[in-house]
Scaffold this motif. Structure first.
Motif, PDB file in Angstrom:
ATOM      1  N   PRO A 130      -5.847   1.146  -1.649  1.00  0.00           N
ATOM      2  CA  PRO A 130      -5.609   1.490  -2.138  1.00  0.00           C
ATOM      3  C   PRO A 130      -4.860   3.270  -1.652  1.00  0.00           C
ATOM      4  O   PRO A 130      -5.408   3.348  -0.579  1.00  0.00           O
ATOM      5  CB  PRO A 130      -7.020   2.223  -3.013  1.00  0.00           C
ATOM      6  CG  PRO A 130      -8.058   1.818  -2.149  1.00  0.00           C
ATOM      7  CD  PRO A 130      -7.365   0.956  -1.091  1.00  0.00           C
ATOM      8  N   ARG A 141       2.315   3.052  -4.998  1.00  0.00           N
ATOM      9  CA  ARG A 141       2.099   1.334  -4.865  1.00  0.00           C
ATOM     10  C   ARG A 141       1.830   0.764  -6.518  1.00  0.00           C
ATOM     11  O   ARG A 141       2.263  -0.435  -5.945  1.00  0.00           O
ATOM     12  CB  ARG A 141       0.742   1.435  -4.333  1.00  0.00           C
ATOM     13  CG  ARG A 141      -0.209   0.519  -4.104  1.00  0.00           C
ATOM     14  CD  ARG A 141      -1.811   0.780  -3.815  1.00  0.00           C
ATOM     15  NE  ARG A 141      -2.559   1.530  -4.844  1.00  0.00           N
ATOM     16  CZ  ARG A 141      -4.086   0.917  -5.514  1.00  0.00           C
ATOM     17  NH1 ARG A 141      -3.186  -0.226  -5.597  1.00  0.00           N
ATOM     18  NH2 ARG A 141      -4.072   1.458  -6.938  1.00  0.00           N
ATOM     19  N   THR A 171      -7.522   7.655  -4.230  1.00  0.00           N
ATOM     20  CA  THR A 171      -8.853   6.469  -5.003  1.00  0.00           C
ATOM     21  C   THR A 171      -9.319   6.618  -3.845  1.00  0.00           C
ATOM     22  O   THR A 171     -10.446   6.391  -4.669  1.00  0.00           O
ATOM     23  CB  THR A 171      -7.930   5.365  -4.869  1.00  0.00           C
ATOM     24  OG1 THR A 171      -7.058   4.948  -6.201  1.00  0.00           O
ATOM     25  CG2 THR A 171      -8.531   4.195  -5.149  1.00  0.00           C
ATOM     26  N   ASP A 205      -0.865   5.905  -4.712  1.00  0.00           N
ATOM     27  CA  ASP A 205      -1.400   5.071  -6.374  1.00  0.00           C
ATOM     28  C   ASP A 205      -0.383   4.701  -6.795  1.00  0.00           C
ATOM     29  O   ASP A 205       0.264   3.644  -7.505  1.00  0.00           O
ATOM     30  CB  ASP A 205      -2.229   5.112  -6.382  1.00  0.00           C
ATOM     31  CG  ASP A 205      -3.405   5.642  -5.964  1.00  0.00           C
ATOM     32  OD1 ASP A 205      -3.398   4.208  -5.360  1.00  0.00           O
ATOM     33  OD2 ASP A 205      -4.787   5.704  -5.266  1.00  0.00           O
ATOM     34  N   THR A 246       0.433  -1.324  -0.042  1.00  0.00           N
ATOM     35  CA  THR A 246      -0.524  -0.083  -0.042  1.00  0.00           C
ATOM     36  C   THR A 246       0.545   1.501  -0.107  1.00  0.00           C
ATOM     37  O   THR A 246       2.180   0.536   0.210  1.00  0.00           O
ATOM     38  CB  THR A 246      -1.092   0.245   1.119  1.00  0.00           C
ATOM     39  OG1 THR A 246      -1.671   1.635   1.239  1.00  0.00           O
ATOM     40  CG2 THR A 246      -0.097   0.290   2.656  1.00  0.00           C
TER      41      THR A 246
END
Length: 265
Positions: A166, A146, A170, A143, A139
């Motif tokens: 997310p 990630r 997100t 994003d 995580t």
């Protein structure tokens, strides 16, 4: 959606936030995210350990929350400017430095929840977790970081992608889509994640609601709430149906979950 092996067996889950530092350990100078903190969480019975990833000046992924050493060691230098042997010296009397590679090797039955804190660490995180994808969740608030880590895991030959939760952008889109009753949009935002890891509230806005729990569970997505340290809050959230508690008090949370499990038999 098929349940990722990271999320088996069934919830509720206790995720030891940065390991476990008891009051006695803190009095001895043990720091969060240290080898000792991870070992203490494991000894307390925690299956899940939440930690954070940075990259040292010589390219080693280490478990460390802050981007500098000021709070933990009184040293203003950034993690990115320090070599791993220097970190080892600084952490020697604070529970010991632990690299991501060491964590995965030394604790083979622990499932790691890894927050990619630095963009430079994303590729290394993905490469290192690739052989362990079934017991890792990746995580980040970002994003982009990630997804870069997930791509690196795939490139490194992961048999499957790690579990994932997310980033904040997100989550914000998900909250907005729910407020606008955009059912398809909600489903699409939840389609490629395994868990939704969020605080109970963001300022005045309550994120963990019955509706969000219903939508997440309908999509096969778990809801993990951070950072929950009050035992009455833990109980209320479990009663509401959350699937995981991210907590600094993993020992207390595990005792509560075990007590509730025994009571329902």
């Amino acid at each position: 959606m098929t349940r990722h092996p990271y999320l088996s067996p069934d919830a509720p889950r206790v995720l030891a936030h940065r390991g476990l530092v008891t009051p006695d350990a803190a009095a001895l100078g043990i720091a969060e995210n240290s080898f000792a903190a991870v070992a203490e969480a494991h000894a307390a019975g925690a299956v899940y350990v939440e930690s954070d990833c940075h990259l040292t000046a010589d390219g080693v992924v280490v478990l460390f929350h802050d981007d500098d050493l000021q709070r933990v060691a009184g040293d203003p230098r950034a993690i990115a400017d320090v070599r791993v042997h220097e970190l080892e010296e600084l952490m020697a009397d604070r529970g010991g430095l632990i690299t991501l590679a060491q964590a995965l090797e030394a604790f083979p039955d622990v499932r790691f929840n890894l927050d990619v804190k630095a963009a430079a660490a994303a590729e290394g995180v993905g490469r290192l977790v690739a052989p362990h994808a079934e017991r890792v969740l990746v995580t980040s608030f970002s994003d982009e970081r990630r997804l870069e880590a997930l791509r690196a895991a795939a490139t490194a030959g992961a048999a499957r992608r790690p579990a994932t939760s997310p980033g904040s952008a997100t989550v914000a889109r998900l909250v907005a889509a729910r407020a606008l009753h955009q059912t398809r949009r909600v489903r699409a935002l939840l389609a490629d994640v395994d868990a939704l890891q969020i605080p109970e509230k963001q300022g005045p806005l309550r994120l963990v609601t019955p509706g969000l729990l219903r939508d997440a569970h309908a999509a096969g997505v778990e809801v993990h709430v951070w950072t929950v340290n009050d035992e009455s809050d833990m109980a209320q959230l479990l009663d509401a149906g959350v699937d995981g508690l991210v907590t600094d008090r993993a020992d207390a949370a595990l005792a509560l979950v075990n007590e509730r499990g025994t009571a329902t038999v």
